[in-house]
Write a protein that holds these residues in place. Structure first.
Motif, PDB file in Angstrom:
ATOM      1  N   ILE A 229       3.235  15.384  10.075  1.00  0.00           N
ATOM      2  CA  ILE A 229       4.504  15.268   9.349  1.00  0.00           C
ATOM      3  C   ILE A 229       4.606  13.934   8.617  1.00  0.00           C
ATOM      4  O   ILE A 229       4.927  13.883   7.423  1.00  0.00           O
ATOM      5  N   ALA A 230       4.377  12.830   9.338  1.00  0.00           N
ATOM      6  CA  ALA A 230       4.511  11.514   8.710  1.00  0.00           C
ATOM      7  C   ALA A 230       3.415  11.273   7.681  1.00  0.00           C
ATOM      8  O   ALA A 230       3.686  10.811   6.568  1.00  0.00           O
ATOM      9  N   LEU A 231       2.187  11.604   8.043  1.00  0.00           N
ATOM     10  CA  LEU A 231       1.052  11.340   7.157  1.00  0.00           C
ATOM     11  C   LEU A 231       1.188  12.071   5.829  1.00  0.00           C
ATOM     12  O   LEU A 231       0.780  11.564   4.782  1.00  0.00           O
ATOM     13  N   ALA A 232       1.765  13.262   5.848  1.00  0.00           N
ATOM     14  CA  ALA A 232       1.935  14.030   4.615  1.00  0.00           C
ATOM     15  C   ALA A 232       2.855  13.323   3.634  1.00  0.00           C
ATOM     16  O   ALA A 232       2.802  13.578   2.427  1.00  0.00           O
ATOM     17  N   ASP A 233       3.715  12.435   4.143  1.00  0.00           N
ATOM     18  CA  ASP A 233       4.661  11.720   3.283  1.00  0.00           C
ATOM     19  C   ASP A 233       4.167  10.342   2.862  1.00  0.00           C
ATOM     20  O   ASP A 233       4.776   9.690   2.022  1.00  0.00           O
ATOM     21  N   TRP A 234       3.089   9.867   3.467  1.00  0.00           N
ATOM     22  CA  TRP A 234       2.618   8.519   3.163  1.00  0.00           C
ATOM     23  C   TRP A 234       1.868   8.473   1.842  1.00  0.00           C
ATOM     24  O   TRP A 234       1.148   9.389   1.482  1.00  0.00           O
ATOM     25  N   ARG A 235       2.071   7.370   1.118  1.00  0.00           N
ATOM     26  CA  ARG A 235       1.315   7.093  -0.102  1.00  0.00           C
ATOM     27  C   ARG A 235       0.694   5.709   0.004  1.00  0.00           C
ATOM     28  O   ARG A 235       1.316   4.814   0.580  1.00  0.00           O
ATOM     29  N   ILE A 236      -0.487   5.540  -0.554  1.00  0.00           N
ATOM     30  CA  ILE A 236      -1.089   4.209  -0.649  1.00  0.00           C
ATOM     31  C   ILE A 236      -0.910   3.742  -2.088  1.00  0.00           C
ATOM     32  O   ILE A 236      -1.411   4.380  -3.023  1.00  0.00           O
ATOM     33  N   GLU A 237      -0.157   2.672  -2.255  1.00  0.00           N
ATOM     34  CA  GLU A 237       0.084   2.128  -3.601  1.00  0.00           C
ATOM     35  C   GLU A 237      -0.858   0.961  -3.840  1.00  0.00           C
ATOM     36  O   GLU A 237      -0.848  -0.021  -3.096  1.00  0.00           O
ATOM     37  N   HIS A 238      -1.678   1.112  -4.882  1.00  0.00           N
ATOM     38  CA  HIS A 238      -2.613   0.053  -5.269  1.00  0.00           C
ATOM     39  C   HIS A 238      -2.077  -0.628  -6.522  1.00  0.00           C
ATOM     40  O   HIS A 238      -1.905   0.019  -7.550  1.00  0.00           O
ATOM     41  N   LEU A 239      -1.826  -1.933  -6.427  1.00  0.00           N
ATOM     42  CA  LEU A 239      -1.360  -2.687  -7.584  1.00  0.00           C
ATOM     43  C   LEU A 239      -2.548  -3.352  -8.272  1.00  0.00           C
ATOM     44  O   LEU A 239      -3.441  -3.899  -7.608  1.00  0.00           O
ATOM     45  N   PHE A 240      -2.537  -3.288  -9.600  1.00  0.00           N
ATOM     46  CA  PHE A 240      -3.588  -3.894 -10.411  1.00  0.00           C
ATOM     47  C   PHE A 240      -2.961  -4.903 -11.372  1.00  0.00           C
ATOM     48  O   PHE A 240      -1.834  -4.694 -11.858  1.00  0.00           O
ATOM     49  N   PRO A 241      -3.670  -5.991 -11.668  1.00  0.00           N
ATOM     50  CA  PRO A 241      -3.132  -6.969 -12.627  1.00  0.00           C
ATOM     51  C   PRO A 241      -3.047  -6.359 -14.021  1.00  0.00           C
ATOM     52  O   PRO A 241      -3.982  -5.705 -14.479  1.00  0.00           O
ATOM     53  N   ALA A 242      -1.920  -6.589 -14.674  1.00  0.00           N
ATOM     54  CA  ALA A 242      -1.718  -6.051 -16.017  1.00  0.00           C
ATOM     55  C   ALA A 242      -2.084  -7.061 -17.094  1.00  0.00           C
ATOM     56  O   ALA A 242      -2.024  -6.738 -18.285  1.00  0.00           O
ATOM     57  N   ASP A 243      -2.434  -8.279 -16.691  1.00  0.00           N
ATOM     58  CA  ASP A 243      -2.892  -9.274 -17.670  1.00  0.00           C
ATOM     59  C   ASP A 243      -3.904 -10.206 -17.005  1.00  0.00           C
ATOM     60  O   ASP A 243      -4.060 -10.226 -15.784  1.00  0.00           O
ATOM     61  N   GLU A 244      -4.593 -10.959 -17.819  1.00  0.00           N
ATOM     62  CA  GLU A 244      -5.662 -11.822 -17.323  1.00  0.00           C
ATOM     63  C   GLU A 244      -5.125 -12.959 -16.472  1.00  0.00           C
ATOM     64  O   GLU A 244      -5.760 -13.374 -15.486  1.00  0.00           O
ATOM     65  N   GLN A 245      -3.952 -13.467 -16.800  1.00  0.00           N
ATOM     66  CA  GLN A 245      -3.366 -14.567 -16.021  1.00  0.00           C
ATOM     67  C   GLN A 245      -3.141 -14.134 -14.576  1.00  0.00           C
ATOM     68  O   GLN A 245      -3.446 -14.876 -13.637  1.00  0.00           O
ATOM     69  N   THR A 246      -2.617 -12.920 -14.395  1.00  0.00           N
ATOM     70  CA  THR A 246      -2.370 -12.411 -13.048  1.00  0.00           C
ATOM     71  C   THR A 246      -3.682 -12.204 -12.302  1.00  0.00           C
ATOM     72  O   THR A 246      -3.814 -12.555 -11.128  1.00  0.00           O
ATOM     73  N   ARG A 247      -4.682 -11.647 -12.993  1.00  0.00           N
ATOM     74  CA  ARG A 247      -5.978 -11.412 -12.358  1.00  0.00           C
ATOM     75  C   ARG A 247      -6.593 -12.717 -11.879  1.00  0.00           C
ATOM     76  O   ARG A 247      -7.083 -12.815 -10.739  1.00  0.00           O
ATOM     77  N   GLU A 248      -6.580 -13.734 -12.728  1.00  0.00           N
ATOM     78  CA  GLU A 248      -7.191 -15.012 -12.376  1.00  0.00           C
ATOM     79  C   GLU A 248      -6.477 -15.647 -11.187  1.00  0.00           C
ATOM     80  O   GLU A 248      -7.118 -16.216 -10.297  1.00  0.00           O
ATOM     81  N   LEU A 249      -5.147 -15.549 -11.155  1.00  0.00           N
ATOM     82  CA  LEU A 249      -4.387 -16.131 -10.053  1.00  0.00           C
ATOM     83  C   LEU A 249      -4.731 -15.448  -8.730  1.00  0.00           C
ATOM     84  O   LEU A 249      -4.936 -16.107  -7.708  1.00  0.00           O
ATOM     85  N   LEU A 250      -4.830 -14.112  -8.736  1.00  0.00           N
ATOM     86  CA  LEU A 250      -5.155 -13.389  -7.512  1.00  0.00           C
ATOM     87  C   LEU A 250      -6.556 -13.717  -7.020  1.00  0.00           C
ATOM     88  O   LEU A 250      -6.794 -13.845  -5.818  1.00  0.00           O
ATOM     89  N   VAL A 251      -7.487 -13.884  -7.956  1.00  0.00           N
ATOM     90  CA  VAL A 251      -8.859 -14.258  -7.574  1.00  0.00           C
ATOM     91  C   VAL A 251      -8.878 -15.643  -6.937  1.00  0.00           C
ATOM     92  O   VAL A 251      -9.555 -15.880  -5.931  1.00  0.00           O
ATOM     93  N   ARG A 252      -8.111 -16.575  -7.518  1.00  0.00           N
ATOM     94  CA  ARG A 252      -8.052 -17.936  -6.946  1.00  0.00           C
ATOM     95  C   ARG A 252      -7.427 -17.927  -5.571  1.00  0.00           C
ATOM     96  O   ARG A 252      -7.889 -18.624  -4.651  1.00  0.00           O
ATOM     97  N   LEU A 253      -6.367 -17.134  -5.386  1.00  0.00           N
ATOM     98  CA  LEU A 253      -5.722 -17.048  -4.075  1.00  0.00           C
ATOM     99  C   LEU A 253      -6.684 -16.519  -3.023  1.00  0.00           C
ATOM    100  O   LEU A 253      -6.731 -17.002  -1.898  1.00  0.00           O
ATOM    101  N   ALA A 254      -7.463 -15.497  -3.398  1.00  0.00           N
ATOM    102  CA  ALA A 254      -8.425 -14.916  -2.461  1.00  0.00           C
ATOM    103  C   ALA A 254      -9.513 -15.912  -2.092  1.00  0.00           C
ATOM    104  O   ALA A 254     -10.055 -15.877  -0.986  1.00  0.00           O
TER     105      ALA A 254
END
Length: 258
Positions: A229-254
């Protein structure tokens, strides 16, 4: 004389905008038998209840309700992630969350409560005053919550209204999702929207965190054969960077940078 099962069957058939003939053809039974089931002139077998509820794409808890109304024991239950047959599911969730690093990813339930989050998502949620166990919908309708930090709030809210309504319609109606959609719609009523948004591939969500602006779009994954019942309602949301500035910041944080 109608029965509880007959009423549920008719209600869901009408929700899916199917005639008795349409439902009968899809379920491989006659329209006459569908009519008899709805009016109580015929009683369904357990197999028939499961067949019709599957054709109607009813949620698992609703299928249990239909079984109960017809006099049968439920077929579906909600399991804990630590139960033996859920261990492969838990492993799959962790794999998807971790492999998405350094980008944010989280597991949400039907009402957008955060079930699991990877390290990047957890960091961003903490910056927003949120975390596992909190509802993103509640944060969306709170003027001091997400609306206060989303730079393009009106157009994002419009998309969220449509998404909430679509999710509610898919499961045959959900009072909570409908109420939250109505509240969001009121918030953006009369707001100036970007009329060029239809020319974009996606509408990103731009979060303003201090002096930084992070821009994301997202994709959703679900378990296609979930019977829990619960699993059928679960979703996995994957967020992706929409610009290069965001991508670079996430890479630096990692990498442990600042």
């Amino acid at each position: 004389m109608t029965t509880q099962f007959g009423n549920l069957l008719k209600e869901w058939r009408q929700t899916r905008k199917l005639s008795q003939l349409d439902l009968g053809l899809s379920a491989d039974v006659s329209a006459r038998h569908i009519s008899f089931l709805e009016t109580g002139r015929a009683r369904p077998s357990r197999a028939m209840v499961l067949n019709l509820s599957a054709v109607l794409e009813a949620p698992r808890d609703t299928r249990n309700a239909m079984l109960h109304a017809a006099g049968f024991a439920p077929s579906y239950r909600a399991r804990g992630l630590d139960e033996a047959d859920m261990i492969p599911i838990k492993d799959a969730l962790e794999w998807m969350l971790e492999r998405h690093m350094p980008y944010p990813a989280m597991v949400l339930d039907r009402h957008w409560k955060v079930i699991r989050a990877n390290a990047t998502a957890d960091l961003l949620l903490t910056q927003m005053g949120l975390g596992e166990g909190t509802s993103l919908i509640e944060a969306l309708v709170d003027d001091t919550g997400l609306p206060a930090i989303i730079e393009n709030w009106p157009e994002v809210a419009q998309h969220m209204v449509q998404r909430l309504r679509a999710e509610s319609a898919h499961i045959g109606g959900d009072a909570y999702l409908d109420a939250m959609a109505a509240r969001l719609s009121e918030q953006v009523h009369g707001a100036t929207l970007d009329l060029s948004s239809g020319s974009k591939a996606v509408v990103p969500t731009r979060y303003r965190l201090g002096e930084l602006t992070l821009s994301f779009f997202s994709t959703m994954s679900q378990f296609s054969t979930a019977e829990d019942i619960a699993l059928a309602d679960w979703r996995i949301e994957h967020l992706f960077p929409a610009d290069e500035q965001t991508r670079e910041l996430l890479v630096r944080l990692a990498a442990g940078g600042s």
